[in-house]
Design a protein around this motif. Structure first.
Motif, PDB file in Angstrom:
ATOM      1  N   LEU A  63       0.821  -1.209   0.000  1.00  0.00           N
ATOM      2  CA  LEU A  63       0.000   0.000   0.000  1.00  0.00           C
ATOM      3  C   LEU A  63       0.853   1.256   0.000  1.00  0.00           C
ATOM      4  N   LEU A  64       2.039   1.187   0.599  1.00  0.00           N
ATOM      5  CA  LEU A  64       2.908   2.358   0.653  1.00  0.00           C
ATOM      6  C   LEU A  64       3.318   2.807  -0.743  1.00  0.00           C
ATOM      7  N   THR A  65       3.328   1.851  -1.671  1.00  0.00           N
ATOM      8  CA  THR A  65       3.690   2.171  -3.053  1.00  0.00           C
ATOM      9  C   THR A  65       2.468   2.431  -3.913  1.00  0.00           C
ATOM     10  N   THR A  66       1.455   1.550  -3.777  1.00  0.00           N
ATOM     11  CA  THR A  66       0.294   1.636  -4.665  1.00  0.00           C
ATOM     12  C   THR A  66      -0.747   2.652  -4.201  1.00  0.00           C
ATOM     13  N   HIS A  67      -0.934   2.813  -2.887  1.00  0.00           N
ATOM     14  CA  HIS A  67      -1.949   3.708  -2.347  1.00  0.00           C
ATOM     15  C   HIS A  67      -1.388   4.460  -1.137  1.00  0.00           C
ATOM     16  N   PRO A  68      -0.341   5.242  -1.316  1.00  0.00           N
ATOM     17  CA  PRO A  68       0.310   5.893  -0.164  1.00  0.00           C
ATOM     18  C   PRO A  68      -0.615   6.828   0.607  1.00  0.00           C
ATOM     19  N   ALA A  69      -1.570   7.435  -0.071  1.00  0.00           N
ATOM     20  CA  ALA A  69      -2.450   8.377   0.617  1.00  0.00           C
ATOM     21  C   ALA A  69      -3.379   7.680   1.616  1.00  0.00           C
ATOM     22  N   LEU A  70      -3.590   6.378   1.424  1.00  0.00           N
ATOM     23  CA  LEU A  70      -4.443   5.642   2.344  1.00  0.00           C
ATOM     24  C   LEU A  70      -3.788   5.435   3.705  1.00  0.00           C
ATOM     25  N   VAL A  71      -2.481   5.347   3.713  1.00  0.00           N
ATOM     26  CA  VAL A  71      -1.753   4.912   4.914  1.00  0.00           C
ATOM     27  C   VAL A  71      -1.425   6.123   5.782  1.00  0.00           C
ATOM     28  N   THR A  72      -1.898   6.113   7.024  1.00  0.00           N
ATOM     29  CA  THR A  72      -1.656   7.232   7.926  1.00  0.00           C
ATOM     30  C   THR A  72      -0.276   7.123   8.564  1.00  0.00           C
ATOM     31  N   THR A  73       0.119   8.167   9.258  1.00  0.00           N
ATOM     32  CA  THR A  73       1.429   8.184   9.904  1.00  0.00           C
ATOM     33  C   THR A  73       1.571   7.053  10.920  1.00  0.00           C
ATOM     34  N   THR A  74       0.540   6.826  11.703  1.00  0.00           N
ATOM     35  CA  THR A  74       0.593   5.765  12.708  1.00  0.00           C
ATOM     36  C   THR A  74       0.691   4.398  12.051  1.00  0.00           C
ATOM     37  N   GLN A  75      -0.041   4.216  10.953  1.00  0.00           N
ATOM     38  CA  GLN A  75       0.037   2.943  10.243  1.00  0.00           C
ATOM     39  C   GLN A  75       1.411   2.747   9.605  1.00  0.00           C
ATOM     40  N   ARG A  76       2.011   3.835   9.128  1.00  0.00           N
ATOM     41  CA  ARG A  76       3.375   3.744   8.602  1.00  0.00           C
ATOM     42  C   ARG A  76       4.348   3.330   9.706  1.00  0.00           C
ATOM     43  N   GLN A  77       4.147   3.890  10.883  1.00  0.00           N
ATOM     44  CA  GLN A  77       5.003   3.520  12.016  1.00  0.00           C
ATOM     45  C   GLN A  77       4.854   2.031  12.335  1.00  0.00           C
ATOM     46  N   PHE A  78       3.619   1.542  12.306  1.00  0.00           N
ATOM     47  CA  PHE A  78       3.357   0.123  12.539  1.00  0.00           C
ATOM     48  C   PHE A  78       4.083  -0.735  11.501  1.00  0.00           C
ATOM     49  N   LEU A  79       3.967  -0.361  10.227  1.00  0.00           N
ATOM     50  CA  LEU A  79       4.598  -1.143   9.158  1.00  0.00           C
ATOM     51  C   LEU A  79       6.121  -1.060   9.228  1.00  0.00           C
ATOM     52  N   THR A  80       6.639   0.124   9.542  1.00  0.00           N
ATOM     53  CA  THR A  80       8.089   0.278   9.660  1.00  0.00           C
ATOM     54  C   THR A  80       8.640  -0.577  10.794  1.00  0.00           C
ATOM     55  N   THR A  81       7.952  -0.570  11.919  1.00  0.00           N
ATOM     56  CA  THR A  81       8.399  -1.377  13.056  1.00  0.00           C
ATOM     57  C   THR A  81       8.352  -2.860  12.707  1.00  0.00           C
ATOM     58  N   ALA A  82       7.281  -3.283  12.023  1.00  0.00           N
ATOM     59  CA  ALA A  82       7.162  -4.685  11.633  1.00  0.00           C
ATOM     60  C   ALA A  82       8.248  -5.072  10.635  1.00  0.00           C
ATOM     61  N   HIS A  83       8.515  -4.171   9.664  1.00  0.00           N
ATOM     62  CA  HIS A  83       9.539  -4.444   8.663  1.00  0.00           C
ATOM     63  C   HIS A  83      10.922  -4.531   9.312  1.00  0.00           C
ATOM     64  N   THR A  84      11.201  -3.631  10.239  1.00  0.00           N
ATOM     65  CA  THR A  84      12.487  -3.660  10.942  1.00  0.00           C
ATOM     66  C   THR A  84      12.639  -4.954  11.727  1.00  0.00           C
ATOM     67  N   ALA A  85      11.546  -5.375  12.382  1.00  0.00           N
ATOM     68  CA  ALA A  85      11.599  -6.623  13.149  1.00  0.00           C
ATOM     69  C   ALA A  85      11.852  -7.805  12.222  1.00  0.00           C
ATOM     70  N   ARG A  86      11.230  -7.784  11.031  1.00  0.00           N
ATOM     71  CA  ARG A  86      11.452  -8.886  10.096  1.00  0.00           C
ATOM     72  C   ARG A  86      12.890  -8.904   9.593  1.00  0.00           C
ATOM     73  N   LYS A  87      13.445  -7.710   9.292  1.00  0.00           N
ATOM     74  CA  LYS A  87      14.835  -7.660   8.829  1.00  0.00           C
ATOM     75  C   LYS A  87      15.793  -8.144   9.909  1.00  0.00           C
ATOM     76  N   SER A  88      15.502  -7.722  11.153  1.00  0.00           N
ATOM     77  CA  SER A  88      16.361  -8.152  12.257  1.00  0.00           C
ATOM     78  C   SER A  88      16.308  -9.660  12.413  1.00  0.00           C
ATOM     79  N   ASN A  89      15.117 -10.214  12.250  1.00  0.00           N
ATOM     80  CA  ASN A  89      14.956 -11.653  12.381  1.00  0.00           C
ATOM     81  C   ASN A  89      15.691 -12.382  11.264  1.00  0.00           C
TER      82      ASN A  89
END
Length: 944
Positions: free
Chosen positions: A474-500
């Motif tokens: 969604l960050l690429t296809t529909h960026p306007a849909l994603v709010t700041t808090t949702q971006r924070q959620f996705l960023t944290t999840a992505h960072t956790a996945r990379k760390s894993n």
């Protein structure tokens, strides 16, 4: 508006200073007081955005601040930050897509006949429902027609997603009390809504948009609570519901609502030609305007006989008013606006076209977010303000749409002005049709983000695997849909996945190097890999269980299968408890007040089919009837207010102690036809206990008496021993004064008591006429018994350090081997001390504390093992009781509603799979269990 805005910074700092002045309570403590999540409260004081007014006031009240002062401060900040829309122009005669409200009575015309019918029905009965199709004008009728003509006070309520909270806010405002205090009172019992509002005489509670109870509220327990609260309120005040006609069948599924609305329904139909004429001409005349006769004729012709036409008619009139000539509304202006059929679309298109490309992108995202997608049709959706970004573009788009009356913004939420916008704006319909899957992915992301916030950013609640990949797209296809808090959620999840992955990659590299250098260390590397895989599985399963809890009200079939699959993958106590939580929610009555309402004691019949509760001061009988769910059978009459209850070892006799009065002996040989056979007189508070070894009933009686010269009445405790071999003719064998409390009988038939110094005594009742007390038990003064097995030499006691207590959060429970009752041997220790219960087969003990109820397997007394955990926050006192077969547990928290909670996995599995409407599909599995092989949880399991 960006983080760092001076208005935000100043507002947040003032909130933090208020918390410091209150003694710096933790956010968990504030959450308990305010009934908002810790995430919502901490975010309120973070300064990133302006919290909603409700969150602000809850925070302030939890800190002991002045709510009125802070409401003014919030409104000032809200105005400075540019959220509010300008005040309505009082000269405008028409509301467009907006409904008429109480202040619009002078321009509300055409519904005199329907208003008169509703008022007449309200004079005949207290509970009335108005049903009408979408666009029939229900809200306008109720709020601009009925409310101004009601002779007494009117309270308007809209259920929303959290009807209990909405009730608390409106009721507190009406009676001038604290919202938090009222919320606690309402949570305790839905009938308390009537008590809270009792001081308001002649009250009409007008529940507008009642269908939101089914479209926005996902908690079945809150739905049931709201219905029961309104029905109870109908006994003291007048209640008027406004319901969309297509939700009639939803109302019919709730028996209390069916009974309350019987003969109390008004069906709102279409306006006649004459009524349409009044609705068109009346508002203009009231504002000193006139309409061309040709326009009136055309409007009536275009609107008459059409269902749901009123919003389009009103909007067309508003647009015609904008194009008026002087004080005259013309046919030319009406035609230019697009008429009834096209005025909404033309307005929306004009607003959209006036935005730049960036604004149009955000307008699309905004409008699609305000629609609830449904298989039977899309409906409008109210989105809380704290889910919106406060940047300049979002604020400008919302403001523009609101100024055109396409959406409405209030202090807490944003929603479409009317569902007619969805059906009559082709561009919006096209947006909704072009990629519904993407919109559902975003809706799922919004829910997951809120859960993550409510769980204090718990890593277990983060997205992983396919869920994360699809959401990040969604960050690429529909960026306007994603709010700041949702971006924070996705960023944290992505960072956790990379760390894993990095940890997994490093582990693999380490293994390769170590194998090359020293093959013997391969075992360590293998264990490391296993640990990493285990952690990944735990995270995936934890997230799946969190989603199952969310799904249990909206899709219980899928929720049960996800929970069962999670348990099969990771059968630890927390996940097992989650499975039991989801299964318990299959029965909607479980987590709603009603079945075990205001219960303070539960007693199971030894046969297992029936149970008895002391609820609402009465003795109620429930029947399992071969199912895991008890159903109310009947109340036992002629007992007065019930205090405590006990049942004998045979299951034939109940001892029911009245709050003030005798102890009734009730023959329950046939539990469906209980009958009082005797009454033992009593002068005080009585606690009955039946011996497990013989026909002996002990009545521990406490009574007070005034003594001349004493400043206060004196309290006296007496142990009365009653022979009940013939329950119809009880014989009191002995009465002994004892300055101690009765704990109960142990398995050997000794009565266990505790004196004020916490000494433990055993009373020998071998000769009922001559009971005698043995010496205090050695080394037992610090840990009084609080739970006793009736079939084995097992006891449990609660302690906090060296001071014995029965309620607390820092203590633990000690298990005792009482093979030699005079020399009990301490065995294992487990946490928990608010309430204790031993299962009939002595396999489990349930121990409650303020945070949860824990089930422990105590077959090895010296090494108890945690079995399952049920989260039960704010459990300050209450009861836990095992069913006679030990396969379920009744949990009664704080003498409110009771929950029947399964503790048997096989029963839970059967319960889930019998109610699985369809097997979980592989694509659904992948949504919850990424990179884990598909396994139908309800498929036959391989034998041992």
């Amino acid at each position: 508006m960006e983080p760092g805005d001076p208005v935000l910074v100043e507002f947040a700092e003032a909130l933090r200073e208020l918390r410091r002045k209150a003694g710096s309570p933790t956010y968990r403590q504030l959450s308990t007081r305010a009934h908002y999540s810790t995430a919502a409260l901490s975010d309120a004081a973070a300064g990133r955005r302006l919290p909603t007014l409700n969150v602000t006031l809850a925070y302030v009240r939890a800190c002991g601040g002045d709510a009125r002062e802070w409401e003014q401060r919030w409104r000032q900040a809200d105005a400075e930050l540019g959220w509010s829309v300008e005040q309505e122009d009082k000269a405008v005669p028409y509301r467009g897509l907006l409904a008429f409200h109480e202040g619009d009575a002078e321009v509300f015309f055409g519904r005199d006949r329907a208003v008169g019918e509703v008022l007449a029905r309200l004079r005949e009965r207290r509970f009335v429902g108005v049903f009408g199709a979408s666009g029939a004008g229900k809200t306008s009728l109720l709020r601009a027609g009925v409310a101004p003509r009601w002779p007494g006070p009117v309270a308007v309520l809209v259920p929303g997603a959290q009807p209990v909270e909405e009730c608390a806010i409106r009721a507190a405002d009406l009676v001038g009390r604290s919202t938090v205090e009222v919320h606690d009172q309402l949570r305790a019992d839905p009938a308390n809504l009537a008590l809270v509002l009792a001081p308001v005489t002649g009250l009409l509670v007008l529940v507008d948009q009642f269908e939101e109870l089914f479209t926005l509220c996902e908690d079945a327990g809150e739905r049931e609570w709201f219905i029961r609260a309104l029905v109870a309120l109908g006994a003291r005040a007048h209640v008027l519901l406004g319901v969309r006609a297509d939700f009639y069948r939803h109302c019919a599924e709730h028996e209390p609502l069916v009974e309350a609305l019987r003969d109390g329904q008004v069906l709102l139909g279409q306006l006649t030609a004459q009524e349409l004429h009044q609705a068109i001409v009346g508002p203009a005349t009231a504002r000193g305007l006139r309409l061309e006769s040709e326009l009136v004729t055309r409007l009536v012709a275009d609107a008459v006989g059409r269902a749901g036409v009123l919003p389009m008619l009103s909007h067309a009139l508003l647009e015609t008013w904008h194009r008026r000539r002087g004080i005259t509304l013309t046919l030319e202006g009406y035609t230019a606006a697009g008429g009834i059929d096209h005025a909404i679309a033309r307005t929306a298109e004009a607003v959209y076209a006036a935005l730049d490309e960036h604004g149009q992108t955000f307008a699309k995202a905004t409008c699609t977010r305000l629609v609830a997608l449904g298989d039977d049709g899309d409906t409008k959706r109210r989105v809380p303000r704290d889910e919106w970004d406060h940047d300049q573009t979002t604020t400008a788009v919302l403001h523009t749409l609101a100024a055109a009356r396409l959406i409405t913004i209030d202090q807490d939420s944003v929603e479409p002005a009317h569902e007619a916008l969805i059906t009559h704006w082709p561009r919006l319909r096209a947006w909704l049709a072009e990629d519904r899957d993407t919109l559902r992915v975003h809706r799922h992301l919004a829910d997951a983000t809120r859960i993550w916030q409510d769980l204090d950013h718990d890593p277990a609640a983060l997205y992983r695997g396919t869920l994360l990949t699809r959401a990040r797209d969604l960050l690429t296809t529909h960026p306007a849909l994603v709010t700041t808090t949702q971006r924070q959620f996705l960023t944290t999840a992505h960072t956790a996945r990379k760390s894993n992955r990095r940890r997994q990659g490093l582990s693999a590299l380490t293994v390769a190097c170590l194998v090359a250098v020293l093959a013997a260390v391969g075992l360590y590397a293998a264990r490391t890999s296993v640990d990493n895989n285990r952690r990944v599985t735990e995270a995936v399963v934890g997230q799946a269980m969190a989603q199952a809890r969310v799904l249990r009200s909206s899709d219980p079939s899928l929720a049960g299968q996800v929970a069962l699959a999670a348990y099969r993958l990771l059968p630890n106590p927390t996940i097992r408890g989650g499975l039991f939580d989801v299964v318990s929610a299959f029965n909607q009555a479980n987590e709603t007040p009603g079945d075990f309402d205001e219960t303070h004691q539960v007693v199971f019949h030894p046969g297992g089919r029936y149970l008895y509760t002391a609820s609402h001061g009465a003795l109620n009988v429930y029947d399992f009837n071969g199912t895991p769910t008890p159903k109310f059978s009947h109340a036992v009459p002629d007992l007065g207010a019930v205090g405590r209850v006990a049942i004998d070892r045979t299951g034939r006799t109940l001892a029911v102690a009245a709050v003030q009065g005798p102890v009734h002996l009730v023959d329950v040989t046939d539990p469906r036809a209980p009958k009082v056979v005797a009454a033992v007189p009593s002068a005080g508070w009585v606690e009955p206990h039946f011996s497990p070894t013989g026909p002996i009933l002990v009545l521990f009686e406490t009574f007070t008496s005034a003594v001349h010269g004493a400043p206060q009445p004196l309290s006296e405790d007496v142990i009365r021993v009653v022979d009940v071999r013939d329950p119809a003719h009880p014989v009191e064998r002995a009465s002994v004064r004892a300055d101690e409390e009765a704990v109960g009988f142990n398995h050997a038939g000794d009565l266990v008591t505790q004196n004020p110094g916490s000494e433990i005594h055993l009373w020998d009742l071998g000769d009922p006429a001559h009971p005698f007390r043995r010496s205090p038990l050695p080394n037992a003064s610090a840990e009084p018994y609080v739970a006793l097995s009736r079939t084995a030499p097992i006891a449990a006691s609660a302690t906090s350090g060296s001071t014995p207590v029965l309620v607390g959060t820092d203590g633990s429970t000690r298990l005792w081997d009482t093979t030699d009752p005079l020399r009990p041997r301490a065995t294992g220790r487990i946490p928990g001390m608010v309430a204790l219960a031993l299962s009939p087969d002595n396999r489990f003990i349930a121990a409650a504390n303020r945070e949860n109820v824990e089930i422990w397997d105590i077959r090895d007394r010296d090494n108890p093992v945690q079995y399952a955990v049920h989260i039960a926050s704010n459990f300050t006192f209450g009861t836990v009781v095992f069913a006679s077969d030990g396969r379920s547990l009744v949990i009664v928290r704080n003498n409110t509603s009771g929950l029947l909670w399964p503790v048997d996995v096989s029963a839970a599995e059967s319960w889930v799979c019998q109610r699985a409407l369809r097997p979980i599909a592989p694509d659904e599995w992948a949504r919850y269990f990424l990179n884990i092989d598909f396994a139908d949880p309800c498929a036959p399991q391989p034998g041992p």
